[in-house]
Design a protein around this motif. Structure first.
Motif, PDB file in Angstrom:
ATOM      1  N   VAL B  15      -5.433   1.042   4.971  1.00 35.16           N
ATOM      2  CA  VAL B  15      -6.138   0.425   6.092  1.00 35.16           C
ATOM      3  C   VAL B  15      -6.547  -1.002   5.758  1.00 35.16           C
ATOM      4  CG1 VAL B  15      -8.196   0.617   7.521  1.00 35.16           C
ATOM      5  CG2 VAL B  15      -6.913   2.642   6.935  1.00 35.16           C
ATOM      6  N   ASP B  16      -6.799  -1.246   4.520  1.00 33.39           N
ATOM      7  CA  ASP B  16      -7.182  -2.580   4.096  1.00 33.39           C
ATOM      8  C   ASP B  16      -6.012  -3.537   4.281  1.00 33.39           C
ATOM      9  OD1 ASP B  16      -8.098  -4.810   2.951  1.00 33.39           O
ATOM     10  OD2 ASP B  16      -8.301  -3.989   0.907  1.00 33.39           O
ATOM     11  N   SER B  17      -6.162  -4.503   5.152  1.00 35.15           N
ATOM     12  CA  SER B  17      -5.022  -5.364   5.463  1.00 35.15           C
ATOM     13  C   SER B  17      -4.727  -6.371   4.364  1.00 35.15           C
ATOM     14  CB  SER B  17      -5.254  -6.093   6.788  1.00 35.15           C
ATOM     15  OG  SER B  17      -6.543  -6.644   6.781  1.00 35.15           O
ATOM     16  N   SER B  18      -5.540  -6.389   3.297  1.00 35.67           N
ATOM     17  CA  SER B  18      -5.270  -7.365   2.241  1.00 35.67           C
ATOM     18  C   SER B  18      -4.299  -6.828   1.191  1.00 35.67           C
ATOM     19  CB  SER B  18      -6.578  -7.779   1.559  1.00 35.67           C
ATOM     20  OG  SER B  18      -7.147  -6.650   0.953  1.00 35.67           O
ATOM     21  N   THR B  19      -4.007  -5.515   1.227  1.00 34.96           N
ATOM     22  CA  THR B  19      -3.078  -4.984   0.224  1.00 34.96           C
ATOM     23  C   THR B  19      -1.634  -5.359   0.581  1.00 34.96           C
ATOM     24  OG1 THR B  19      -3.101  -2.930   1.457  1.00 34.96           O
ATOM     25  CG2 THR B  19      -4.433  -3.025  -0.531  1.00 34.96           C
ATOM     26  N   THR B  20      -0.768  -5.288  -0.427  1.00 37.85           N
ATOM     27  CA  THR B  20       0.633  -5.681  -0.192  1.00 37.85           C
ATOM     28  C   THR B  20       1.381  -4.570   0.545  1.00 37.85           C
ATOM     29  OG1 THR B  20       1.326  -4.676  -2.251  1.00 37.85           O
ATOM     30  CG2 THR B  20       0.692  -6.980  -2.347  1.00 37.85           C
ATOM     31  N   PRO B  21       2.470  -4.919   1.212  1.00 36.76           N
ATOM     32  CA  PRO B  21       3.257  -3.899   1.921  1.00 36.76           C
ATOM     33  C   PRO B  21       3.728  -2.790   0.986  1.00 36.76           C
ATOM     34  CG  PRO B  21       3.989  -6.099   2.506  1.00 36.76           C
ATOM     35  CD  PRO B  21       2.956  -6.269   1.446  1.00 36.76           C
ATOM     36  N   ALA B  22       4.074  -3.145  -0.260  1.00 37.63           N
ATOM     37  CA  ALA B  22       4.551  -2.111  -1.180  1.00 37.63           C
ATOM     38  C   ALA B  22       3.466  -1.074  -1.458  1.00 37.63           C
ATOM     39  CB  ALA B  22       5.000  -2.763  -2.485  1.00 37.63           C
ATOM     40  N   GLN B  23       2.248  -1.567  -1.640  1.00 41.64           N
ATOM     41  CA  GLN B  23       1.130  -0.647  -1.879  1.00 41.64           C
ATOM     42  C   GLN B  23       0.928   0.260  -0.666  1.00 41.64           C
ATOM     43  OE1 GLN B  23      -1.698  -3.690  -2.857  1.00 41.64           O
ATOM     44  NE2 GLN B  23      -2.058  -2.794  -4.903  1.00 41.64           N
ATOM     45  N   GLN B  24       1.076  -0.349   0.520  1.00 43.25           N
ATOM     46  CA  GLN B  24       0.852   0.451   1.736  1.00 43.25           C
ATOM     47  C   GLN B  24       1.879   1.559   1.844  1.00 43.25           C
ATOM     48  OE1 GLN B  24       0.790  -2.416   4.875  1.00 43.25           O
ATOM     49  NE2 GLN B  24      -1.169  -3.289   4.205  1.00 43.25           N
ATOM     50  N   ILE B  25       3.127   1.187   1.550  1.00 38.14           N
ATOM     51  CA  ILE B  25       4.176   2.215   1.610  1.00 38.14           C
ATOM     52  C   ILE B  25       3.887   3.319   0.600  1.00 38.14           C
ATOM     53  CG2 ILE B  25       6.630   2.655   1.175  1.00 38.14           C
ATOM     54  CD1 ILE B  25       7.129  -0.198   2.227  1.00 38.14           C
ATOM     55  N   ALA B  26       3.437   2.892  -0.592  1.00 43.15           N
ATOM     56  CA  ALA B  26       3.138   3.881  -1.628  1.00 43.15           C
ATOM     57  C   ALA B  26       2.046   4.831  -1.178  1.00 43.15           C
ATOM     58  CB  ALA B  26       2.728   3.168  -2.915  1.00 43.15           C
ATOM     59  N   SER B  27       1.009   4.302  -0.531  1.00 45.70           N
ATOM     60  CA  SER B  27      -0.067   5.209  -0.123  1.00 45.70           C
ATOM     61  C   SER B  27       0.388   6.164   0.969  1.00 45.70           C
ATOM     62  CB  SER B  27      -1.314   4.429   0.299  1.00 45.70           C
ATOM     63  OG  SER B  27      -0.991   3.356   1.099  1.00 45.70           O
ATOM     64  N   VAL B  28       1.241   5.669   1.896  1.00 47.39           N
ATOM     65  CA  VAL B  28       1.777   6.586   2.910  1.00 47.39           C
ATOM     66  C   VAL B  28       2.557   7.706   2.229  1.00 47.39           C
ATOM     67  CG1 VAL B  28       3.438   6.813   4.776  1.00 47.39           C
ATOM     68  CG2 VAL B  28       1.883   4.893   4.754  1.00 47.39           C
ATOM     69  N   ASN B  29       3.389   7.305   1.256  1.00 50.05           N
ATOM     70  CA  ASN B  29       4.198   8.309   0.576  1.00 50.05           C
ATOM     71  C   ASN B  29       3.336   9.347  -0.133  1.00 50.05           C
ATOM     72  OD1 ASN B  29       6.597   7.297   1.396  1.00 50.05           O
ATOM     73  ND2 ASN B  29       6.881   6.014  -0.424  1.00 50.05           N
ATOM     74  N   SER B  30       2.287   8.861  -0.801  1.00 50.55           N
ATOM     75  CA  SER B  30       1.505   9.831  -1.572  1.00 50.55           C
ATOM     76  C   SER B  30       0.726  10.761  -0.649  1.00 50.55           C
ATOM     77  CB  SER B  30       0.596   9.106  -2.557  1.00 50.55           C
ATOM     78  OG  SER B  30      -0.355   8.364  -1.855  1.00 50.55           O
ATOM     79  N   ILE B  31       0.233  10.230   0.460  1.00 47.39           N
ATOM     80  CA  ILE B  31      -0.466  11.123   1.401  1.00 47.39           C
ATOM     81  C   ILE B  31       0.505  12.150   1.966  1.00 47.39           C
ATOM     82  CG2 ILE B  31      -1.745  11.239   3.567  1.00 47.39           C
ATOM     83  CD1 ILE B  31      -2.795   8.447   2.966  1.00 47.39           C
ATOM     84  N   ALA B  32       1.722  11.665   2.305  1.00 48.52           N
ATOM     85  CA  ALA B  32       2.705  12.591   2.860  1.00 48.52           C
ATOM     86  C   ALA B  32       3.049  13.674   1.853  1.00 48.52           C
ATOM     87  CB  ALA B  32       3.968  11.823   3.254  1.00 48.52           C
ATOM     88  N   SER B  33       3.125  13.294   0.580  1.00 47.54           N
ATOM     89  CA  SER B  33       3.481  14.323  -0.397  1.00 47.54           C
ATOM     90  C   SER B  33       2.343  15.316  -0.599  1.00 47.54           C
ATOM     91  CB  SER B  33       3.905  13.686  -1.720  1.00 47.54           C
ATOM     92  OG  SER B  33       2.833  12.969  -2.240  1.00 47.54           O
ATOM     93  N   LEU B  34       1.101  14.837  -0.475  1.00 47.05           N
ATOM     94  CA  LEU B  34      -0.037  15.773  -0.516  1.00 47.05           C
ATOM     95  C   LEU B  34       0.095  16.818   0.584  1.00 47.05           C
ATOM     96  CD1 LEU B  34      -3.136  13.488  -1.195  1.00 47.05           C
ATOM     97  CD2 LEU B  34      -2.155  15.219  -2.685  1.00 47.05           C
ATOM     98  N   LEU B  35       0.468  16.335   1.775  1.00 49.64           N
ATOM     99  CA  LEU B  35       0.611  17.261   2.901  1.00 49.64           C
ATOM    100  C   LEU B  35       1.783  18.209   2.688  1.00 49.64           C
ATOM    101  CD1 LEU B  35      -0.111  14.816   5.801  1.00 49.64           C
ATOM    102  CD2 LEU B  35      -1.264  16.987   5.462  1.00 49.64           C
ATOM    103  N   LYS B  36       2.854  17.653   2.135  1.00 49.11           N
ATOM    104  CA  LYS B  36       4.039  18.495   1.937  1.00 49.11           C
ATOM    105  C   LYS B  36       3.757  19.602   0.940  1.00 49.11           C
ATOM    106  CE  LYS B  36       7.640  15.172   2.978  1.00 49.11           C
ATOM    107  NZ  LYS B  36       8.492  14.183   2.354  1.00 49.11           N
ATOM    108  N   ASN B  37       2.947  19.268  -0.099  1.00 51.72           N
ATOM    109  CA  ASN B  37       2.615  20.282  -1.105  1.00 51.72           C
ATOM    110  C   ASN B  37       1.536  21.244  -0.648  1.00 51.72           C
ATOM    111  OD1 ASN B  37       4.252  18.766  -2.624  1.00 51.72           O
ATOM    112  ND2 ASN B  37       2.599  17.670  -3.669  1.00 51.72           N
ATOM    113  N   ASP B  38       1.054  21.062   0.562  1.00 50.75           N
ATOM    114  CA  ASP B  38      -0.061  21.864   1.072  1.00 50.75           C
ATOM    115  C   ASP B  38      -1.330  21.657   0.260  1.00 50.75           C
ATOM    116  OD1 ASP B  38       1.258  22.966   3.212  1.00 50.75           O
ATOM    117  OD2 ASP B  38       2.202  24.481   1.930  1.00 50.75           O
ATOM    118  N   SER B  39      -1.439  20.514  -0.441  1.00 54.05           N
ATOM    119  CA  SER B  39      -2.699  20.224  -1.126  1.00 54.05           C
ATOM    120  C   SER B  39      -3.803  19.988  -0.106  1.00 54.05           C
ATOM    121  CB  SER B  39      -2.570  18.978  -1.989  1.00 54.05           C
ATOM    122  OG  SER B  39      -1.482  19.108  -2.836  1.00 54.05           O
TER     123      SER B  39
END
Lengths: 159, 1133
Positions: B15-39
């Motif tokens: 959500v922080d607009s000051s982070t780089t696009p790569a970081q943003q993609i990484a956070s989306v990926n990690s959240i998605a993987s949390l959901l995929k693992n049913d964590s």
């Protein structure tokens, strides 16, 4: 200085089919000589661009196959060109282009004469004299503006 | 809670607009993987994010919603329960109204719509809600490019997945879509727009439905895009063709577009832009099919008149090119426009009923054109213009006749019969007796134009008939009206075609067109499907007989002869592919047998080469004919051989050479598909003949021997292992009893043999036999085990030692294919490859073998064989060349012993002079250079591809990349030898060897080493350019150099070495012995002129002065290149 084009709307003709040589030499013979002929010289100059228009000299019928006369034994070439309008001040530039192109394309043993077709230009004699005067041609080629103009006309078009 | 904490971090980082696009993609990926693992669950995530999703700060809210949406995009496969999906759909569709956070809402909706079916999808009522929200809230045209694209994707997805739901929305949705797509310009969005239109048209097929009601407005929006004018830009991977195709699908999607689309397309068809014309024709073809016959019928007249205008519009420059002769140049100036136009015509003609055909057939222009042709009489001189008109009409009617049975009937009724009348052919002869040619009827000259039209139509009928036979149904074309008509007139038509077929000599040139046309007509008649109708068997036979008589009698009319032979071959192919047994039989008896009779006749008037050409063409048309012809050819061959032994006639010798060449060149490739009987018989025959000839003092040599060798090799190569064995046995039997030197190996005789190593006792008869025998060995398969291998080997070795190259090639083949451990050969179990090689090396190098082999291999106890070093004689030149073939055999299979042979060559190159001096060989001035040269040329044999042996045809074992491997091992040795040597002659020979290796190695392998090789390569070129005979090698090396200049990674190396490259090239531009070398050198110089200015500028004057001489080159091509190159170099100033 006159602004605007000398001949704003020239007639454009279609390119003629390239003539095929009567006696193609045997391609397997490495040492057979294919002499330089008028057609080959015409090939060198047919695609020179007109200084004013994006057409080749052939398309404007400034040059035709008949404009080149060649005496191979005596090493003499004569090119006769026809300006599109009688008072064309570009005639000298066209002539200069022809001279430079032939200078670059023909072996040095040839003597090249360039002239305006008789009766097609207002100051025919003056133009002819200018084009065949070595010193004046050399002087013209010292002028960077003229050289740029000539190079532009000679630039390969790959059309 | 651990995931909790990291989750919050990830959310914040996105959500922080000051982070780089790569970081943003990484956070989306990690959240998605949390959901995929049913964590965590979706519910948990939404709760965590609550603040971001509902905050009043629009930027934060937009980021929050986008995060949720992108995470959802990653979960297309992850099962979610209904309630979750329902809630999410509700949320995102509601958010569509929130224009500040629209991106996230669109991405979320899209992710939901695209969910995989097994992971839980949106239910219908939710989809409806989503669609309604979309239509109410979105002003698509006011959005940015990316949002527009997302919106169209969403719309496209909804139409695709929920057509019923969308169709329930009725007018509303059509309005909405119209509004959304109007004025769209981006190509990617347009792809979706066109697809949306197509989908929408498909879900409202009702004539009173919304699409039908709003068709005009709707088409008004998409019609503006036609014809698509779009220049492809780099960053978008959509081509004009893609767009055009998508638009075409949209145009043709709904029949309700018809009143608007077809007039538009016809209007654009009349424009001058070729692209617009082609597109219009394509669209029309597609639309007529989709809109159906009734709707198209309304426009039939307009379509026809536009088509006529398009087809009749002959471009002016075509006239000169199509002014070639009538028979071949008859094909219309094939361009895309005419192709498409004719395709459209055929589609419309086959779709429409008689009214459209009447339109065409009763067209005033067409009728007058046809009239002008029929009125033209038999005058042969046709102007180019009328020729084009003729082509046009011909193609037109041919397309119409092909379109359908009914249209074919109409063409027949209205035109064909009239044309026949003009030709003087009675339409319905009751008499079937065609063989009676009425001599009293004056043979009137046929009108070539009319004839052409007739034959075009006839050809179309044939295609129609062939197509109908390919249909699975029992539908039979013979009952069709046109076919009945054709049955009635076929015999008289044939009569017309046959009469006067052969031009009278003085009119030959003018009549050639008509004759060729007639032959084409006959071919069409003969290849009509069906055993009896419409062309009966007697008619067929008559045609074939006529063609055969042309082939056998009129060989001096070349064009006609060729046409007839081709027609015969075509007929053969047709019969071979189909199952018309009667006609096939009669073809065999009338055509094949009659030709065969000629070949056995000794004094036929026909030139032998033409006869063979005709026969091989016919034999190519089917295996049955081939085997019959091949059988006969062999009989003739045997007969001719026998005759040759008796009287040694020169003519027969020439004929035999032609016969064998014909066998090798033409028949062989066809034989591969068939059985082995033909090649087996050929091979056995050759040996029988040779055996029989042993009694006489006749001998096969020169050209005839070469031809026999080739034919034998090819024949044996085709055979299976058992048959090959039979041939080997037979051959061995013949040679062992007839050779003048003994093949029995006796080790004690070894030294005696060496002393008599000249060509004494090697008669030309020996050469003949051993050549044939070696040819057999060359062509054997690897699995074929030669039983008496030792004796075979010995005879070949002896012939090789006497300088017989074919034997050396055979030995190379044996080494190449020999099993490494021959377990099942108990009788000669000691005869391994290694032993054999040792034997060959010792015998071929003679007393020097110790010297040549000493350090390279320790295993030879050479003292016994060569007791005194002083008598060591130099090896023979032919032994070196022969060893090269053996080396090639080893090299190809990747055997390590190749090393020994290579060492022999290297020593010959480097040490021969010193050796000669030490040993005091008498004639060393003549011998050393020739020995060194043959050693250098051995590298050519090693690396080069040969047609004679050791290739794929002759079953050679080839290890992958063997050339590259050899290149990388031998090159360093050669290079270091070059450095070490001081003698110029040795160096030049080493260069020659290097040249051979470089030429024959694949370019990529050379280029990867070019950094080291370049200086040597240039030296090689400059040394070799003094020798006329190495001109081909220079050319090949120059090609390597030009490869370097063109190769991307080579630029740096070229830049570094620019000076020496230019020096080399300026020398080669005046190389006198090969034009291609000069031309290529100049082209390389052009390439050099593209290198960085600072590097090449210093060479400019040098290049220009070299080029000024080339402007006077004897060859025109070279001069032209020189002018181009001079221009390039003078413009770098």
């Amino acid at each position: 200085m006159v602004s605007g084009l000398i001949n704003a709307n020239p007639t454009v003709y279609e390119k003629k089919e390239r003539r095929i040589r009567d006696h193609p030499s045997d391609p397997t013979d490495e040492y057979a000589v294919e002499p330089i002929d008028d057609l080959e010289i015409f090939d060198h100059i047919r695609d020179i661009k007109d200084p004013e228009h994006p057409y080749s000299l052939e398309e404007l019928k400034v040059l035709t196959e008949e404009s080149v006369e060649l005496d191979d034994k005596r090493g003499h070439v004569r090119v006769t060109f026809t300006p599109t309008v009688e008072h064309c001040s570009m005639a000298t530039v066209i002539g200069l282009c022809l001279r430079v192109k032939l200078m670059r394309s023909l072996p040095s043993r040839y003597k090249v004469d360039i002239r305006v077709a008789p009766g097609t230009h207002a100051t025919e004699a003056a133009v002819n004299k200018q084009l065949n005067d070595k010193e004046r041609v050399a002087a013209a080629l010292e002028n960077p503006n003229l050289v740029d103009m000539v190079d532009e006309c000679l630039a390969p078009s790959y059309a | 809670m651990e995931p909790n904490k990291s989750l919050v971090q990830q959310i914040e980082s996105f959500v922080d607009s000051s982070t780089t696009p790569a970081q943003q993609i990484a956070s989306v990926n990690s959240i998605a993987s949390l959901l995929k693992n049913d964590s965590i669950t979706m519910e948990f995530l939404v709760k965590e994010m609550e603040l971001y999703l509902t905050t009043t700060d629009p930027i934060l809210r937009a980021r929050g919603i986008l995060l949720l949406a992108e995470v959802l995009g990653h979960l297309q496969q992850k099962p979610l329960d209904r309630a979750t999906i329902h809630t999410l759909v509700g949320f995102f569709s509601e958010r569509l109204a929130d224009w500040r956070a629209l991106r996230g809402a669109l991405v979320g909706c899209l992710a939901l719509v695209r969910r995989k079916i097994n992971a839980g999808v949106i239910i219908r009522s939710d989809a409806k809600m989503l669609a309604q929200s979309f239509l109410e809230n979105l002003q698509v045209q006011s959005l940015g490019l990316h949002d527009r694209k997302l919106s169209f994707e969403l719309l496209d997805g909804l139409l695709d997945r929920y057509p019923e739901t969308i169709s329930a929305l009725g007018d509303h949705v059509v309005y909405g879509v119209c509004e959304a797509i109007e004025g769209e310009k981006d190509p990617q969005c347009l792809m979706h727009v066109f697809h949306v239109v197509e989908g929408l048209a498909q879900i409202f097929p009702d004539p009173s439905g919304p699409v039908a009601n709003f068709a005009e407005d709707f088409f008004d929006i998409i019609g503006r895009y036609f014809p698509i004018h779009y220049t492809h830009s780099e960053d978008v991977d959509i081509s004009r063709d893609d767009l055009s195709r998508a638009l075409m699908m949209a145009f043709s999607a709904s029949p309700f577009f018809e009143p608007f689309a077809i007039p538009l397309l016809l209007e654009k068809l009349s424009s001058n832009l070729p692209l617009a014309k082609i597109d219009s024709l394509k669209y029309l073809s597609c639309c007529t099919v989709k809109y159906g016959p009734e709707r198209t019928a309304k426009h039939a007249e307009a379509i026809w008149s536009s088509l006529k205008a398009t087809l009749c519009n002959f471009p002016r420059d075509d006239i000169s090119s199509s002014a070639s002769d009538l028979s071949n140049g008859m094909d219309f100036e094939e361009n895309e426009i005419t192709e498409e136009a004719l395709g459209l015509l055929q589609k419309v003609a086959s779709q429409q009923n008689t009214s459209f055909l009447n339109l065409v057939l009763e067209d005033k222009d067409i009728i007058s054109l046809v009239k002008s042709f029929t009125a033209a009489g038999s005058s042969v001189s046709v102007s180019p213009k009328s020729k084009q008109e003729l082509c046009f009409v011909g193609r037109l009617f041919s397309v119409l006749a092909k379109a359908s049975t009914s249209s074919c009937n109409m063409v027949f009724d209205s035109l064909f019969l009239r044309l026949l009348e003009n030709l003087g052919v009675a339409a319905s002869t009751s008499s079937k007796d065609v063989l009676v040619i009425e001599s009293n009827s004056p043979c009137q000259k046929l009108n070539s134009g009319v004839l052409y039209l007739c034959i075009e139509i006839l050809g179309a009928c044939r295609e129609l008939a062939v197509a109908s036979t390919e249909l699975p149904s029992s539908f039979n074309f013979i009952d069709d009206a046109w076919c009945q008509t054709l049955v009635g007139c076929s015999s008289s038509l044939m009569k017309a075609l046959i009469s006067d077929l052969v031009p009278i000599s003085n009119e030959m040139y003018r009549e050639i067109d008509i004759s060729s046309l007639k032959v084409k007509g006959l071919q069409i008649l003969a290849t009509f499907p069906g055993d009896t109708a419409p062309v009966s068997k007697s008619l067929f036979e008559n045609i074939v007989t006529t063609l055969i008589s042309i082939v056998t009698n009129n060989f001096n009319v070349t064009a006609l002869w060729k046409a007839s032979v081709n027609a015969l071959a075509e007929i053969g192919t047709f019969l071979n592919d189909s199952s018309y047994s009667e006609k096939s039989l009669s073809y065999m008896s009338t055509a094949v047998e009659r030709m065969i009779v000629l070949i056995s006749l000794d004094d036929s008037t026909m030139p032998y080469s033409l006869l063979l050409e005709a026969l091989s063409k016919i034999s190519a048309s089917g295996y049955t004919y081939l085997s019959r012809i091949a059988q006969e050819l062999q009989e003739v061959m045997s007969a001719k051989f026998t005759k040759l032994y008796v009287d040694g006639d020169v003519k027969i010798r020439e004929e035999l050479v032609q016969l064998l060449d014909c066998y090798s060149k033409n028949l062989w490739s066809d034989l591969l598909q068939g059985t082995e009987s033909v090649p087996l018989r050929l091979a056995i025959d050759i040996w029988d003949q040779s055996e029989a000839a042993m009694g006489s003092n006749f001998c096969v040599e020169g050209e005839l021997l070469d031809a026999t060798k080739m034919a034998l090799k090819l024949a044996v190569a085709v055979l299976s292992e058992e048959n090959q064995l039979r041939i080997v046995a037979k051959a061995f039997e013949v040679i062992s009893s007839n050779l003048s030197f003994s093949p029995n190996f006796v080790p004690s005789k070894l030294e005696k043999l060496q002393t008599s190593e000249d060509t004494d006792g090697f008669t030309s008869k020996d050469e003949w036999l051993i050549s044939l025998f070696a040819s057999v060995i060359i062509a054997l398969r690897p699995k074929t085990q030669i039983y008496n291998i030792k004796a075979v080997f010995e005879s070949l070795l002896m012939a090789f030692l006497k300088g017989h190259m074919t034997s050396a090639q055979a030995l190379g083949s044996i080494f190449n294919k020999m099993p490494l451990k021959n377990e099942n050969m108990h009788d000669s179990s000691y005869f391994y490859l290694d032993d054999a090689l040792t034997l060959v090396l010792e015998r071929s190098l003679g007393s020097c073998s110790d010297h040549f082999l000493s350090s390279s291999s320790e295993m030879y106890g050479s003292d016994e064989l060569c007791p005194s070093v002083a008598v060591c004689a130099p090896p023979q030149v032919h032994c070196i060349s022969g060893l090269a073939w053996i080396g090639k055999g080893l090299l190809m299979r990747g055997h390590e012993k190749l090393k020994d042979i290579t060492m022999v060559f290297l020593r010959c190159l480097v040490e021969i002079e010193a050796l000669a001096e030490n040993r005091g060989w008498s004639d060393r001035e003549e011998m050393c250079p020739s020995l060194a040269k043959s050693a250098a040329d051995a590298f050519h044999v090693l690396m080069g591809d040969s047609e004679d042996c050791l290739n794929k045809t002759f079953h050679a074992t080839a290890r992958p990349l063997y050339k590259q491997r050899f290149f990388s091992t031998v090159m360093p040795i050669l290079l270091s030898d070059v450095k070490k040597t001081h003698s110029p002659t040795v160096r030049s020979m080493l260069y020659r060897a290097i040249g051979h290796v470089i030429c024959n190695t694949p370019l990529a392998a050379v280029l990867s080493e070019i950094k080291k090789l370049l200086p040597v390569l240039l030296d090689v070129i400059s040394v070799l350019s003094e020798d006329i005979l190495s001109k081909d090698m220079i050319y090949n090396l120059l090609l390597v150099l030009s490869g370097l200049l063109m190769y991307k990674g080579g630029q740096d190396i070229a830049v570094e070495n620019a000076r020496i490259i230019v020096n080399c090239l300026t020398g080669l531009v005046s190389y006198p012995h090969k034009m291609l070398v000069r031309e290529t050198a100049i082209q390389c110089l052009v390439a050099v002129s593209g290198l960085p200015h600072t590097r090449i500028y210093p060479m400019r004057l040098q290049v220009l002065s070299a080029l000024s001489k080339v402007l006077d080159d004897p060859k025109r091509n070279v001069r032209q290149e020189a002018v181009r190159c001079r221009q390039a170099w003078s413009s770098i100033a």
